[in-house]
Motif scaffolding. Structure first.
Motif, mmCIF file in Angstrom:
data_model
loop_
_atom_site.group_PDB
_atom_site.id
_atom_site.type_symbol
_atom_site.label_atom_id
_atom_site.label_comp_id
_atom_site.label_asym_id
_atom_site.label_seq_id
_atom_site.Cartn_x
_atom_site.Cartn_y
_atom_site.Cartn_z
ATOM 1 N N GLN A 14 0.652 -1.147 0.087
ATOM 2 C CA GLN A 14 0.023 0.013 -0.018
ATOM 3 C C GLN A 14 0.952 1.228 0.211
ATOM 4 O O GLN A 14 0.555 2.176 0.619
ATOM 5 N N SER A 19 -1.178 4.275 -2.142
ATOM 6 C CA SER A 19 -2.326 5.050 -1.471
ATOM 7 C C SER A 19 -1.837 5.797 -0.251
ATOM 8 O O SER A 19 -2.298 7.007 0.096
ATOM 9 N N SER A 20 -0.586 5.353 0.531
ATOM 10 C CA SER A 20 -0.129 5.992 1.788
ATOM 11 C C SER A 20 0.620 7.385 1.197
ATOM 12 O O SER A 20 0.246 8.491 1.904
ATOM 13 N N GLU A 41 -2.403 9.933 0.360
ATOM 14 C CA GLU A 41 -3.020 10.554 1.373
ATOM 15 C C GLU A 41 -2.155 11.645 1.936
ATOM 16 O O GLU A 41 -2.732 12.458 2.438
ATOM 17 N N GLU A 76 -5.682 -2.207 -2.866
ATOM 18 C CA GLU A 76 -4.884 -1.250 -3.034
ATOM 19 C C GLU A 76 -5.083 -0.529 -4.297
ATOM 20 O O GLU A 76 -5.011 0.638 -4.439
ATOM 21 N N ARG A 106 -8.442 1.440 -4.080
ATOM 22 C CA ARG A 106 -8.252 2.893 -3.186
ATOM 23 C C ARG A 106 -7.464 3.798 -3.989
ATOM 24 O O ARG A 106 -7.646 5.056 -3.843
ATOM 25 N N ILE A 107 -6.377 3.541 -4.738
ATOM 26 C CA ILE A 107 -5.719 4.377 -5.301
ATOM 27 C C ILE A 107 -6.558 5.267 -6.281
ATOM 28 O O ILE A 107 -6.618 6.312 -6.454
ATOM 29 N N LEU A 124 -8.819 7.696 -4.166
ATOM 30 C CA LEU A 124 -7.906 8.724 -3.494
ATOM 31 C C LEU A 124 -7.482 9.718 -4.766
ATOM 32 O O LEU A 124 -7.424 10.685 -4.609
#
Length: 615
Positions: free
Chosen positions: A29, A32-33, A36, A72, A75-76, A79
């Motif tokens: 991940q 995505s981290s 963020e 992941e 989520r990408i 975001l």
């Protein structure tokens, strides 16, 4: 979480026009981290189809890493929509040949090809992938994931006396608390465990596994994952293997030394000096693994080199004792390496598969002291697991001691030894045969007899015999021990209330002539009649025999005899075998046995063995 470059410096902001994450970066991940925290904006994320297919294959096999990687990517997209980050797929799907060569790095090569063709930077958490990219002059970023140790997600349910935790979706969380012998099942709350809680806990566990030095995935199969995390053994099951997601956590409640069990001096002496083929048996949850751990450290304290075979590795031992898993999924391969290391003792935890027993047997016959841990409801059950896997005559050399654990304590200890005599319940002298005796170590009482009857191996319980019978048996053992000082071949059997001593003819002459007076005095001392006779009775007529080779055995087909009749086999003038005729008027002899080797040697020399009825 810190994202650390290969040179050790942290990155405040990584703004790349094109980024290609590999499989490791997606699972961890990384992207995505960074989105963020605002470290990636106005960029294009190109997910290689090779990485997508690899994640899909993992997820299809029930591996949690695949699920994390696919989540992941989703989520990408979510975001990135608000910060100018676009996601698309690139490259080619791997061929069948690529998939076969995946372990050799073929999938990683396809991912690097995507980065080259797109003019993008490769993001990876795989250091080997990073080094190869650098060697190919491909822009690459290596992210070493570091994070302070998080609270393990299930530890809020754990108390000092919790033995196991049972979390199943749709059911209230349950726990077994107490200690072996005093275990109770406790409901931790009334509300059922939810799917969201399960998913969150599994994700946290996988994150911990990736970034913890004391965590390892021991088993990863479709629908099941087993993790060893410090002292915790965590089993995760999911459909289709189980009807719903369940997380089971098992841990040792207490670590004991061998002296905490308050073993008898006799047992401690045996463990220290004689026992080399040990079985630790007992029902699930009885404390077998705890005892095995204490025995491993006891042997280490005696100056022995100790290793363990475990899958998963959950014995609680010190760092001096190396804990080994199946090498490439196979304990046979582990054994090959271990024989080069030459340990004094190997602890084989939770033997279940037939191959596990064969590895135990092979290592024991190679001279390595073995301690096997087996689930069994009774000590004899553990012994019977070996009967079909080795020749009966070898059994006492493979397993010499059985320790049965019940409710956290040593309940019974049996020793195995071999003798030749008439089995209990039989009276005819020509029924004497090799017998494996299972004897209570503490009382020296015979509990079971194991012997061959016809073509079958029979296990007979004899511990229910009368007190008078047990006393006679004890006198027989005393007489045998004393008489063997006078005649090495002497073997004593109890028949019709008298002791019958059978020996070779030279010893027979010695006992009946030179030592007749001593035998009479021994009769008076023991209060029982003693008769001495030659080991082999007189022979009857010769029997026509045909010998065939049958899968590692010699099969002797006899004419003119009936099933159950006793016969003797001679090569030249030498007696090699006395046996009972089995089904189809056959006798089967292993080529590896002494008798089989002698018969085969004479057959190859053109000399046919002779078979006689016993009169």
């Amino acid at each position: 979480m810190l994202l650390i470059r290969a040179d050790g410096r942290c990155w405040d902001r990584l703004a790349q026009q094109k980024i290609v994450p590999d499989t490791s970066a997606l699972i961890n991940q990384v992207i995505s981290s960074m989105i963020e925290r605002g470290e990636i904006k106005d960029s294009e994320i190109i997910v290689p189809l090779a990485a997508l297919d690899e994640l899909q294959a993992m997820a299809s096999k029930g591996r949690i890493e695949g699920v994390l990687g696919l989540q992941e990517i989703k989520r990408i997209r979510e975001l990135g929509s608000g910060c100018g980050v676009e996601v698309r797929f690139g490259g080619e799907r791997p061929s069948l040949e690529d998939i076969k060569l995946a372990r050799g790095g073929r999938i990683d090569a396809l991912i690097r090809d995507v980065a080259k063709s797109e003019g993008a930077s490769l993001y990876t958490s795989d250091y080997v992938q990073y080094l190869v990219a650098e060697a190919e002059n491909l822009p690459a970023r290596y992210f070493q994931i570091t994070e302070p140790r998080k609270e393990i997600p299930f530890e809020r349910y754990i108390t000092e006396d919790t033995m196991s935790l049972h979390l199943k979706v749709g059911a209230p969380p349950m726990a077994k608390v107490g200690k072996p012998g005093e275990i109770r099942l406790v409901r931790l709350r009334e509300e059922p465990f939810t799917r969201d809680e399960a998913d969150s806990m599994i994700n946290s566990l996988m994150w911990t596994v990736k970034h913890s030095d004391d965590a390892v995935i021991e088993i990863a199969r479709a629908g099941a994952t087993v993790i060893q995390l410090g002292q915790y053994r965590i089993s995760i099951t999911r459909p289709p293997f189980s009807d719903d997601v369940e997380i089971t956590v098992v841990r040792p409640v207490v670590k004991l030394s061998i002296y905490d069990y308050k073993l008898s001096e006799r047992l401690l002496r045996r463990l220290s000096t004689r026992a080399e083929g040990i079985l630790i048996a007992g029902p699930p949850g009885s404390g077998k693994t705890t005892f095995a751990s204490s025995l491993a450290e006891y042997y280490w304290s005696l100056g022995k080199i100790v290793k363990t075979f475990e899958s998963p590795r959950d014995l609680q031992v010190g760092p001096e004792i190396t804990q080994l898993a199946p090498l490439e999924g196979d304990f046979e391969k582990s054994a090959e390496i271990l024989l080069l290391i030459r340990p004094d003792f190997t602890i084989f935890d939770e033997m279940r598969k037939p191959k596990d027993f064969q590895v135990y047997i092979d290592m024991r016959l190679a001279g390595v002291g073995m301690v096997g841990v087996i689930h069994a409801s009774d000590p004899i059950d553990a012994i019977q697991r070996f009967i079909s896997k080795t020749e009966l005559g070898m059994l006492p050399y493979i397993v010499d001691t059985v320790i049965f654990i019940r409710e956290g304590r040593v309940d019974k200890v049996y020793e195995l030894r071999q003798t030749v005599r008439i089995p209990w319940g039989m009276t005819e002298r020509d029924l004497a045969r090799p017998i494996v005796e299972v004897v209570d170590l503490e009382t020296s009482q015979l509990v079971y007899e194991i012997y061959t009857f016809g073509d079958q191996i029979t296990v007979v319980q004899v511990s229910g015999q009368s007190k008078a019978q047990r006393e006679l048996e004890k006198r027989a053992r005393v007489a045998e021990r004393l008489l063997r000082r006078l005649a090495e071949s002497a073997q004593v059997s109890l028949e019709d209330g008298r002791l019958v001593v059978r020996c070779e003819r030279d010893d027979y002459v010695r006992l009946t002539e030179k030592y007749a007076g001593r035998i009479r005095r021994l009769e008076q001392k023991l209060g029982v009649k003693i008769e001495v006779e030659p080991r082999f009775p007189s022979l009857g007529s010769e029997v026509d025999a045909t010998i065939n080779d049958a899968d590692g055995r010699l099969e002797i087909l006899l004419n003119g005899v009936r099933e159950g009749q006793r016969v003797s086999v001679y090569v030249g003038e030498r007696h090699v075998l006395t046996a009972t005729v089995g089904k189809g008027r056959k006798i089967r002899v292993s080529k590896k046995s002494e008798a089989g080797a002698a018969i085969l040697k004479h057959l190859l020399a053109g000399e046919k063995p002779r078979v006689f009825r016993l009169s």
